[in-house]
Motif scaffolding. Structure first.
Motif, PDB file in Angstrom:
ATOM      1  N   GLY A 103       1.574   9.732  -6.353  1.00  0.00           N
ATOM      2  CA  GLY A 103       2.196  11.045  -6.329  1.00  0.00           C
ATOM      3  C   GLY A 103       2.275  11.633  -4.933  1.00  0.00           C
ATOM      4  N   ILE A 104       1.955  10.815  -3.926  1.00  0.00           N
ATOM      5  CA  ILE A 104       2.053  11.285  -2.544  1.00  0.00           C
ATOM      6  C   ILE A 104       3.514  11.222  -2.124  1.00  0.00           C
ATOM      7  CG2 ILE A 104       1.345  10.835  -0.165  1.00  0.00           C
ATOM      8  CD1 ILE A 104      -1.231   9.586  -1.333  1.00  0.00           C
ATOM      9  N   ASP A 105       3.996  12.301  -1.537  1.00  0.00           N
ATOM     10  CA  ASP A 105       5.386  12.380  -1.101  1.00  0.00           C
ATOM     11  C   ASP A 105       5.670  11.288  -0.074  1.00  0.00           C
ATOM     12  OD1 ASP A 105       7.974  13.300  -0.700  1.00  0.00           O
ATOM     13  OD2 ASP A 105       7.345  14.800   0.761  1.00  0.00           O
ATOM     14  N   ALA A 106       6.800  10.623  -0.216  1.00  0.00           N
ATOM     15  CA  ALA A 106       7.167   9.534   0.694  1.00  0.00           C
ATOM     16  C   ALA A 106       7.238  10.012   2.141  1.00  0.00           C
ATOM     17  CB  ALA A 106       8.498   8.919   0.269  1.00  0.00           C
ATOM     18  N   ALA A 107       7.607  11.257   2.356  1.00  0.00           N
ATOM     19  CA  ALA A 107       7.705  11.788   3.713  1.00  0.00           C
ATOM     20  C   ALA A 107       6.332  11.954   4.363  1.00  0.00           C
ATOM     21  CB  ALA A 107       8.434  13.124   3.712  1.00  0.00           C
ATOM     22  N   ALA A 108       5.268  11.940   3.575  1.00  0.00           N
ATOM     23  CA  ALA A 108       3.917  12.093   4.099  1.00  0.00           C
ATOM     24  C   ALA A 108       3.274  10.749   4.441  1.00  0.00           C
ATOM     25  CB  ALA A 108       3.055  12.839   3.091  1.00  0.00           C
ATOM     26  N   ALA A 160       0.834  -1.211   0.000  1.00  0.00           N
ATOM     27  CA  ALA A 160       0.000   0.000   0.000  1.00  0.00           C
ATOM     28  C   ALA A 160       0.863   1.252   0.000  1.00  0.00           C
ATOM     29  CB  ALA A 160      -0.936  -0.007   1.204  1.00  0.00           C
ATOM     30  N   MET A 161       1.933   1.250   0.793  1.00  0.00           N
ATOM     31  CA  MET A 161       2.821   2.414   0.860  1.00  0.00           C
ATOM     32  C   MET A 161       3.475   2.682  -0.496  1.00  0.00           C
ATOM     33  SD  MET A 161       4.438   1.697   4.629  1.00  0.00           S
ATOM     34  CE  MET A 161       5.197   3.278   5.001  1.00  0.00           C
ATOM     35  N   VAL A 162       3.890   1.629  -1.187  1.00  0.00           N
ATOM     36  CA  VAL A 162       4.503   1.790  -2.503  1.00  0.00           C
ATOM     37  C   VAL A 162       3.469   2.334  -3.497  1.00  0.00           C
ATOM     38  CG1 VAL A 162       5.526   0.553  -4.457  1.00  0.00           C
ATOM     39  CG2 VAL A 162       6.277   0.041  -2.131  1.00  0.00           C
TER      40      VAL A 162
END
Length: 176
Positions: A34-39, A26-28
């Motif tokens: 397009g969601i920033d990885a830091a978010a 899900a995170m990948v």
């Protein structure tokens, strides 16, 4: 016209997963939206493995995950590109057929192997360090792996929730 001092509204989702693998996928996929990885972050998890022990630290499992992804993409694209090159050589009627087809097939396989492996491994490798931490945590229905997503764009909230549900989230909350 909005004032420059206005703070954009932040939307939050917290999804619970019974397996760390579902949380990782899900995170990948959330990064793919397009969601920033830091978010995107794991919440309510502590250290679960001994430091310095590669078998239990998750690094071995993470490396195996990347290697399996690389191998699958490498073999598939290698065989596909080799078949295309051999077909082109045979259709073009290049002489001598057998040595040229064999050489072209080998070159096509090597090229496809390198490109396919890289593309497939890179496609499934998260930018988020917390996604790699999912290799060290265990999840269950009683003690789920929780992932928090912070968003500035209200249009992404429903899409992010759908991604979490697609990966078998036990529940998705929208805390205020």
């Amino acid at each position: 016209m909005a004032s420059p001092d206005a703070v954009p509204r932040e939307y939050r989702l917290v999804a619970s997963f019974s397996s760390a693998g579902s949380a990782r996928r899900a995170m990948v996929d959330l990064e793919g939206l397009g969601i920033d990885a830091a978010a995107i972050a794991l919440v309510e998890h502590g250290p679960t493995s001994a430091m310095g022990d590669i078998d239990r630290s998750g690094e071995l499992a993470a490396g195996q995950h990347v290697a399996r992804s690389y191998a699958a993409g490498a073999v598939l694209l290698g065989l596909g590109l080799a078949a295309v090159v051999v077909a082109v050589v045979l259709v073009a009627g290049v002489e001598p057929r057998l040595p040229v087809a064999l050489g072209g097939g080998i070159a096509g396989f090597i090229t496809g192997f390198v490109l396919g492996g890289f593309w497939n491994a890179a496609r499934k490798l998260p930018a988020n360090v917390d996604a790699l931490d999912t290799f060290t945590v265990e999840g269950s229905d009683e003690d789920p792996v929780k992932v928090e997503v912070r968003l500035q764009d209200a249009g992404l909230v429903d899409r992010a929730e759908a991604v979490c549900r697609d990966h078998d989230a036990l529940g998705v909350e929208r805390p205020s």
